[in-house]
Scaffold this motif. Sequence first.
Motif, PDB file in Angstrom:
ATOM      1  N   ALA A   6     -31.902  26.914  48.581  1.00 53.53           N
ATOM      2  CA  ALA A   6     -31.935  26.726  47.125  1.00 53.53           C
ATOM      3  C   ALA A   6     -30.569  26.328  46.582  1.00 53.53           C
ATOM      4  CB  ALA A   6     -32.419  28.001  46.443  1.00 53.53           C
ATOM      5  N   PHE A   7     -29.507  26.768  47.247  1.00 45.96           N
ATOM      6  CA  PHE A   7     -28.152  26.438  46.799  1.00 45.96           C
ATOM      7  C   PHE A   7     -27.767  24.998  47.120  1.00 45.96           C
ATOM      8  CE2 PHE A   7     -28.054  31.063  47.152  1.00 45.96           C
ATOM      9  CZ  PHE A   7     -27.467  31.407  45.948  1.00 45.96           C
TER      10      PHE A   7
ATOM     11  N   ARG B  72     -29.955  22.408  46.796  1.00 45.28           N
ATOM     12  CA  ARG B  72     -30.775  21.489  46.009  1.00 45.28           C
ATOM     13  C   ARG B  72     -29.913  20.746  44.993  1.00 45.28           C
ATOM     14  NH1 ARG B  72     -36.188  24.490  44.074  1.00 45.28           N
ATOM     15  NH2 ARG B  72     -35.611  23.252  42.264  1.00 45.28           N
TER      16      ARG B  72
ATOM     17  N   ASP C 205     -30.517  20.252  41.997  1.00 43.12           N
ATOM     18  CA  ASP C 205     -30.598  20.953  40.717  1.00 43.12           C
ATOM     19  C   ASP C 205     -30.208  22.426  40.842  1.00 43.12           C
ATOM     20  OD1 ASP C 205     -32.777  21.809  42.201  1.00 43.12           O
ATOM     21  OD2 ASP C 205     -34.146  21.837  40.486  1.00 43.12           O
ATOM     22  N   SER C 206     -29.448  22.771  41.892  1.00 42.12           N
ATOM     23  CA  SER C 206     -29.147  24.179  42.162  1.00 42.12           C
ATOM     24  C   SER C 206     -28.406  24.858  41.009  1.00 42.12           C
ATOM     25  CB  SER C 206     -28.361  24.334  43.452  1.00 42.12           C
ATOM     26  OG  SER C 206     -27.080  23.743  43.340  1.00 42.12           O
TER      27      SER C 206
ATOM     28  N   LEU D 163     -30.989  25.679  38.468  1.00 49.00           N
ATOM     29  CA  LEU D 163     -31.887  26.690  39.025  1.00 49.00           C
ATOM     30  C   LEU D 163     -31.243  28.072  38.965  1.00 49.00           C
ATOM     31  CD1 LEU D 163     -34.492  27.490  40.610  1.00 49.00           C
ATOM     32  CD2 LEU D 163     -33.165  27.071  42.690  1.00 49.00           C
ATOM     33  N   MET D 164     -30.007  28.177  39.412  1.00 46.44           N
ATOM     34  CA  MET D 164     -29.310  29.469  39.401  1.00 46.44           C
ATOM     35  C   MET D 164     -29.115  29.969  37.973  1.00 46.44           C
ATOM     36  SD  MET D 164     -29.239  29.880  42.533  1.00 46.44           S
ATOM     37  CE  MET D 164     -29.753  28.616  43.674  1.00 46.44           C
TER      38      MET D 164
END
Length: 128
Positions: A74-75, A77, A79-80, A83-84
């Motif tokens: 996820a980190f 991506r 768009d991370s 997202l975070m």
Amino acid sequence: MPHLTVRVLEPQLQGNESALIAALTDAVVEVYGEWARDVAVIHLDGVPAGRWGRQGKPVEEVAPAILFGIREAAFARPDSGELMARLVRTVTDAVAGVLGAHLRDTVTIELVATPAGRTAVGGVIVDG
């Protein structure tokens, strides 16, 4: 699987367990989508009064400290960052909604990356 471990003073937690679990699950679903409802894991750790300190003294009220386990991928991506930010925002809103808006500015969240192949369910490594 999103895993959230929430440490909160026991007196603040008492009577709010179900509401906090539901609100945190809903926060995860808001970011990840409905599929995450079935796999989100919430652990509530109540800390007895007198066993949480700040500035060298025990405190009677403190905002929860949250450890949020998230897949390492996820980190990476594109768009991370967003997202975070959304995860942190929705989880903070969930806590403040249940335990009180006055705690919002001091809720701490640590996002912890879990590499692929480092999570297991039922004795089996979950890859993916």
